[in-house]
Structures are given as C-alpha cells and as structure tokens.
Scaffold this motif. Sequence first.
Motif, PDB file in Angstrom:
ATOM      1  N   THR A  14      38.610  17.681  65.540  1.00  0.00           N
ATOM      2  CA  THR A  14      37.824  18.292  64.478  1.00  0.00           C
ATOM      3  C   THR A  14      38.634  18.371  63.187  1.00  0.00           C
ATOM      4  OG1 THR A  14      38.555  20.514  65.110  1.00  0.00           O
ATOM      5  CG2 THR A  14      36.562  19.652  66.176  1.00  0.00           C
ATOM      6  N   PRO A  15      37.968  18.518  62.030  1.00  0.00           N
ATOM      7  CA  PRO A  15      38.721  18.659  60.763  1.00  0.00           C
ATOM      8  C   PRO A  15      39.635  19.873  60.746  1.00  0.00           C
ATOM      9  CG  PRO A  15      36.417  18.109  60.343  1.00  0.00           C
ATOM     10  CD  PRO A  15      36.522  18.386  61.807  1.00  0.00           C
ATOM     11  N   GLU A  16      39.231  20.979  61.379  1.00  0.00           N
ATOM     12  CA  GLU A  16      40.105  22.160  61.412  1.00  0.00           C
ATOM     13  C   GLU A  16      41.379  21.869  62.193  1.00  0.00           C
ATOM     14  OE1 GLU A  16      36.987  22.067  62.194  1.00  0.00           O
ATOM     15  OE2 GLU A  16      35.988  23.182  60.563  1.00  0.00           O
ATOM     16  N   THR A  51      37.678  16.857  52.414  1.00  0.00           N
ATOM     17  CA  THR A  51      38.832  17.686  52.802  1.00  0.00           C
ATOM     18  C   THR A  51      40.099  16.862  52.904  1.00  0.00           C
ATOM     19  OG1 THR A  51      37.321  19.122  54.037  1.00  0.00           O
ATOM     20  CG2 THR A  51      39.678  19.312  54.518  1.00  0.00           C
ATOM     21  N   GLN A  52      39.959  15.661  53.453  1.00  0.00           N
ATOM     22  CA  GLN A  52      41.126  14.794  53.583  1.00  0.00           C
ATOM     23  C   GLN A  52      41.650  14.366  52.220  1.00  0.00           C
ATOM     24  OE1 GLN A  52      40.285  11.238  55.775  1.00  0.00           O
ATOM     25  NE2 GLN A  52      42.416  10.849  56.290  1.00  0.00           N
ATOM     26  N   GLU A  65      48.029   7.875  64.060  1.00  0.00           N
ATOM     27  CA  GLU A  65      47.756   9.016  64.936  1.00  0.00           C
ATOM     28  C   GLU A  65      46.483   9.735  64.514  1.00  0.00           C
ATOM     29  OE1 GLU A  65      50.011  13.128  66.447  1.00  0.00           O
ATOM     30  OE2 GLU A  65      50.873  11.866  64.878  1.00  0.00           O
ATOM     31  N   ASP A  66      46.254   9.879  63.196  1.00  0.00           N
ATOM     32  CA  ASP A  66      45.010  10.498  62.728  1.00  0.00           C
ATOM     33  C   ASP A  66      43.794   9.698  63.170  1.00  0.00           C
ATOM     34  OD1 ASP A  66      46.512  12.459  61.552  1.00  0.00           O
ATOM     35  OD2 ASP A  66      46.445  11.594  59.540  1.00  0.00           O
ATOM     36  N   ARG A  71      47.201  20.616  62.185  1.00  0.00           N
ATOM     37  CA  ARG A  71      48.274  19.711  62.577  1.00  0.00           C
ATOM     38  C   ARG A  71      49.029  19.191  61.353  1.00  0.00           C
ATOM     39  NH1 ARG A  71      47.962  14.368  63.293  1.00  0.00           N
ATOM     40  NH2 ARG A  71      45.699  14.437  63.263  1.00  0.00           N
ATOM     41  N   HIS A  72      48.314  18.888  60.278  1.00  0.00           N
ATOM     42  CA  HIS A  72      48.979  18.448  59.050  1.00  0.00           C
ATOM     43  C   HIS A  72      49.846  19.559  58.454  1.00  0.00           C
ATOM     44  CE1 HIS A  72      45.977  14.965  58.127  1.00  0.00           C
ATOM     45  NE2 HIS A  72      46.733  14.747  59.188  1.00  0.00           N
ATOM     46  N   ARG A  73      49.400  20.809  58.555  1.00  0.00           N
ATOM     47  CA  ARG A  73      50.211  21.922  58.050  1.00  0.00           C
ATOM     48  C   ARG A  73      51.502  22.046  58.859  1.00  0.00           C
ATOM     49  NH1 ARG A  73      46.982  25.675  59.173  1.00  0.00           N
ATOM     50  NH2 ARG A  73      45.695  25.433  57.317  1.00  0.00           N
ATOM     51  N   GLN A  74      51.416  21.917  60.167  1.00  0.00           N
ATOM     52  CA  GLN A  74      52.614  21.970  61.000  1.00  0.00           C
ATOM     53  C   GLN A  74      53.557  20.807  60.691  1.00  0.00           C
ATOM     54  OE1 GLN A  74      51.102  22.025  64.991  1.00  0.00           O
ATOM     55  NE2 GLN A  74      50.389  24.155  64.874  1.00  0.00           N
ATOM     56  N   GLN A  75      53.000  19.643  60.419  1.00  0.00           N
ATOM     57  CA  GLN A  75      53.838  18.508  60.064  1.00  0.00           C
ATOM     58  C   GLN A  75      54.547  18.732  58.733  1.00  0.00           C
ATOM     59  OE1 GLN A  75      51.222  15.128  60.155  1.00  0.00           O
ATOM     60  NE2 GLN A  75      51.265  14.960  62.401  1.00  0.00           N
TER      61      GLN A  75
END
Length: 340
Positions: A201-203, A92-93, A191-192, A208-212
């Motif tokens: 969790t991955p979700e 996923t990453q 931070e990750d 958080r990545h989407r918000q960033q």
Amino acid sequence: MTVPPPPPQPPTVGMPGSDPEPVAEWWRKDGPRIPAPVHPEPPVHTPVPVSAGGPATPASMEETAAAFWAPVGRILAEQVPAMAAQIGQQVTQLMTETEAQRSAREQVAYEARIAAERAERDALFAAAGESDAQRAERHRVEDVLTTGHRRDDLVGMVDLLASRINEAPEERAARLETERELDKQRRRAREDAELAAAGETPEQRTKRHRQQRLADKREAATKARRQRRRAARTASPSDRVLRFRRWCVLTAISAVGGYATGLVQITTPGGPMVGALLALFGWGLDTHLRDRGRLRVSEVRGARPLVLLVLVRIPVASGLAVACGLAPLLAATGHQLHIY
C-alpha cells in the motif's frame, strides 16, 4: 437442382423399325419436358390475440436512460476507485521522492521497456530462423549503438584507460560514490516495483521510504566520522607522539582505578598469564564499545566520554599491569599517595 439439356437425338435412333427423319424433327421441337422448379410454400402466419389489457405500454424516457446508463455506472463504480488510488499513489510518490529516486525509477522503467522490446524482437527473429550466435552478435551491436553504453571492444578499452589515467584521486572517489549511490537507488526502485506488484500500500511504501532515509542519514554520519578519523591518522609524527602520550596517561589512570577497586590485587596471585587473559578480555570489550576500534583512545574528547573511557578500560589496564609486573609499582604509588 440442375437438369442437363436434352440430347440432339431421341434414344430410339438407330433401333430396328424406327423412322429417323420424322422422329428427329419432333424430338428437337417437342423434346422432353423440363419439370418446373418446386418452390417451398411460404409459412403460415398465425395471428396471436391481444390480451384484454390492451397493447403494452412503452417504457418512459427515465427508465430507458436508466437501463442505458446502468452498465456504465457499474463499470465506473469498479474502475474509478482503482484509478483514484493509482493517481493518488503517483502524486504522493512525486511529492515525497527525491531527484535521485525519481531518476533511478525512470531508469528502471526505461530498462524494463528496452528489455520488453528486445524480447519481442528476439521472438520475431527466432520465428524467422535466427540462430543463437546471430542473436548474440545482434545483441552486442545493439548494446554498442545504445546511447551511454561503454563499448566492449579495443576502442572502448582505450577510452576507459585514458579516462582512468587522467582521473584525479578526488574525481575517482566522487565517481565511485556516485556509482554506488545510483546502484543503491536503482535497487530500491526495483524493490518498489516488486513490492507494488506484491500488493504494498502507499502508506507502507511511505513508511519504508522514511526508514530508508533515516538509515541513509545514520550511514552518512558514520561515514563522515570515519573519514575524520582516517584524516587524523595521517597526521605528522609529532601528533602521533602526542596521541601515544595521551594513551599512556589514560591507561595509567585506568590502572590506578583498577588498583583502587582491588582488581589488581585479586589478579596478581594468578601470575602474568591471568593478567594477560584479563587484559585480552578487557581489550575486546573496550574495542567493541569504541566502534570496533575505529575510535581511538586518544580521539575521545569531553569530560563524560573520558570518564566512561577510563572506567571501561580498567580491566585492560589492570591486566597489563599484572602481566608486566607493575603491581608493586602501583602499590608503592598508592602507599605514597596515602602517606601524603
């Protein structure tokens, strides 16, 4: 038990009344007897009678295989979910992160590995008796020899000055922007790693990545808008005159609106000080709504934004009219408009 050898002569040699010659001969031949070693008796085996049911039946092949694979199955049941979650997280990453994020994550992992190796070397050298001054010098040499590291001696300073002198303003801006982007991606990669160690969790990481990414888009749009405004402010004097005229016209329209709503008439008895306070309050509100003054009055375009601008600037224009003593002029203008 070790028995010492017999002496060459009997203990009675030299005693009064002894005959040494015959005694010495039989002593050597028939000396004292060495006792034979005592061996322990072997244990006695007591037979155990077989039960009436006969000998025990050997386990079948299925039972033996089940007993053999039971620990393996328990280990797989514990490890396989964790391995599957880790592999899914990595896939996923790799599918969601950008090239800059991947480079920053790899850089952070590389820095962590280099730091661990340096700590191990420090421990070994400390055990060998290395002093603090020697450790600092060794670290400096390692940093200089590291690929991509800028030297901190005179040669490095001269190279840095030469690169900065020959650098164009556009190249400097691009370099600074690249350095800021890399620093931001490295902070996010650290931070990750910290949040993953804390149990994220991955979700949660995907959210958080989407918000960033959304925050980055808003920041890029704001930065582009400010650059356009900055470029517009460096225009020719003729454009500045046009912008001033536009500001005067829009302020006059707002002042007429303030007179039409009665704000000018209410503020006039208070005198110039009350008008100045009203103008100051309206200017603060107007500046806050115009992105804290980054958006100029003359840069507003479109019918709806212009109407909103005129309405918001009514307190500013009314206060300026009262402070400057232009209320009678607005009254005369309104009277003439009413006559016509």
